[in-house]
Write a protein that holds these residues in place. Structure first.
Motif, short mmCIF file in Angstrom:
data_model
loop_
_atom_site.label_atom_id
_atom_site.label_comp_id
_atom_site.label_asym_id
_atom_site.label_seq_id
_atom_site.Cartn_x
_atom_site.Cartn_y
_atom_site.Cartn_z
N HIS A 115 0.83 -1.20 0.00
CA HIS A 115 0.00 0.00 0.00
C HIS A 115 0.87 1.26 0.00
O HIS A 115 0.57 2.23 -0.68
CB HIS A 115 -0.91 0.02 1.23
N ARG A 116 1.95 1.19 0.77
CA ARG A 116 2.81 2.38 0.85
C ARG A 116 3.49 2.65 -0.48
O ARG A 116 3.60 3.79 -0.91
CB ARG A 116 3.85 2.21 1.97
N LEU A 119 1.35 4.16 -2.88
CA LEU A 119 0.95 5.51 -2.48
C LEU A 119 2.05 6.53 -2.72
O LEU A 119 1.81 7.62 -3.22
CB LEU A 119 0.57 5.49 -0.99
N SER A 120 3.28 6.15 -2.38
CA SER A 120 4.36 7.15 -2.34
C SER A 120 4.66 7.81 -3.68
O SER A 120 4.97 9.00 -3.70
CB SER A 120 5.63 6.52 -1.74
N VAL A 123 2.66 10.95 -4.19
CA VAL A 123 2.69 12.03 -3.20
C VAL A 123 2.92 13.35 -3.91
O VAL A 123 3.91 13.51 -4.63
CB VAL A 123 3.78 11.80 -2.13
N GLN B 78 -8.18 6.13 -4.54
CA GLN B 78 -8.13 7.28 -3.62
C GLN B 78 -8.40 6.89 -2.17
O GLN B 78 -8.28 7.73 -1.28
CB GLN B 78 -9.07 8.40 -4.08
N THR B 79 -8.75 5.64 -1.94
CA THR B 79 -8.95 5.21 -0.55
C THR B 79 -7.68 4.58 0.02
O THR B 79 -7.68 4.12 1.18
CB THR B 79 -10.09 4.19 -0.43
N PRO B 81 -4.89 5.77 1.20
CA PRO B 81 -4.42 6.31 2.50
C PRO B 81 -5.25 5.77 3.66
O PRO B 81 -4.71 5.38 4.69
CB PRO B 81 -4.60 7.82 2.33
N ASP B 82 -6.56 5.73 3.48
CA ASP B 82 -7.44 5.23 4.53
C ASP B 82 -7.17 3.76 4.82
O ASP B 82 -7.12 3.33 5.98
CB ASP B 82 -8.91 5.40 4.13
N LEU B 84 -4.44 2.14 4.24
CA LEU B 84 -3.13 2.05 4.87
C LEU B 84 -3.25 2.33 6.36
O LEU B 84 -2.73 1.59 7.21
CB LEU B 84 -2.17 3.05 4.21
N ALA B 85 -3.98 3.39 6.68
CA ALA B 85 -4.16 3.77 8.08
C ALA B 85 -4.83 2.65 8.86
O ALA B 85 -4.40 2.28 9.96
CB ALA B 85 -4.98 5.05 8.19
N GLN B 88 -2.40 -0.19 9.37
CA GLN B 88 -1.35 0.15 10.34
C GLN B 88 -1.91 0.13 11.75
O GLN B 88 -1.26 -0.33 12.69
CB GLN B 88 -0.75 1.51 9.99
#
Lengths: 125, 125
Positions: A115-116, A119-120, A123, B78-79, B81-82, B84-85, B88
């Motif tokens: 996921h990271r 994503l990165s 950014v 677009q989800t 980040p969510d 990933l959060a 985590q």
DNA sequence: ACTTGACCTGGAGCGCACTCCAGGTTGGAG
DNA sequence: CTCCAACCTGGAGTGCGCTCCAGGTCAAGT
């Protein structure tokens, strides 16, 4: 010879008062002292036993098996071999559980890395 | 483009067919293909997703949270980040869980040693 | 065509481990 | 003595995650 109220005992053991009552009802807690008024008065021994229950519970032992263990414990010295066998059996299960958990934790970390990475690059400011 | 029957999928994923149906019903599994006769036909993608569910389940994520994750996953890029959060967050929980488990496992081993010590001096012919 | 076993749906039921509640008692502070 | 929070009992209720069932459909072998 310190005595503890139900509330204190709940606090120290990490079980709720309801759970303590429930455990007594199903035989996980036997011979709990009572005050003249009928209230429970827990001893340090009880606290110790609750620590054992806490340990077994946290490692996923089902209530039914804890009852079996409690029953054996009430049976005195000659049940030591049985208790030992029960605990060793349980320990093997816990090892498997830890293995599985740690494997799946690794998968989880990989998923997070994925996921990271996804994503990165995107950014932006 | 291999397809798998429900039975095969159950076997490969480690979930029962009932659980697969249940997961579809609650939205953990979306858009599962059907044959002309109305039977489920799982794809390799589905298998992959089931692997993720297996991982989350085995690490103790509640169904409700997995549903949330599934919903996000359906929401596209677009989800990320969510998601990933969420992962985590879950990973932190798993770490605590592993810590507790390993601590209690140590206590269990000590208990076992105690039992063994209490037992060995009385070993007789 | 017939049989049989895999699969379908909607919904009820289950096992576990508590958790909550009503209605009553107790006991220490003021 | 009065009050009130802590505690008591028996029993019902809860939340989770499936699991099972009835009553039907589908499809492959003979």
């Amino acid at each position: 010879m310190t005595r503890y109220t139900p509330a204190e005992t709940a606090l120290k053991s990490g079980f709720t008062m309801d759970t303590l009552r429930y455990y007594e009802k199903i035989g996980l807690l036997a011979d709990i002292d009572r005050t003249s008024g009928g209230r429970r008065a827990f001893t340090d021994d009880d606290l110790g036993w609750l620590g054992v229950l806490r340990c077994l519970r946290d490692t996923g032992m089902p209530i039914a098996q804890m009852c079996r263990y409690a029953e054996l414990a009430r049976g005195g010295e000659q049940t030591l071999p049985d208790r030992l066998a029960l605990l060793q059996d349980h320990a093997r299960g816990v090892e498997e559980q830890m293995q599985l958990l740690s494997n799946q934790y690794q998968h989880l970390l990989e998923k997070i890395s994925g996921h990271r990475r996804a994503l990165s690059p995107s950014v932006e400011v």
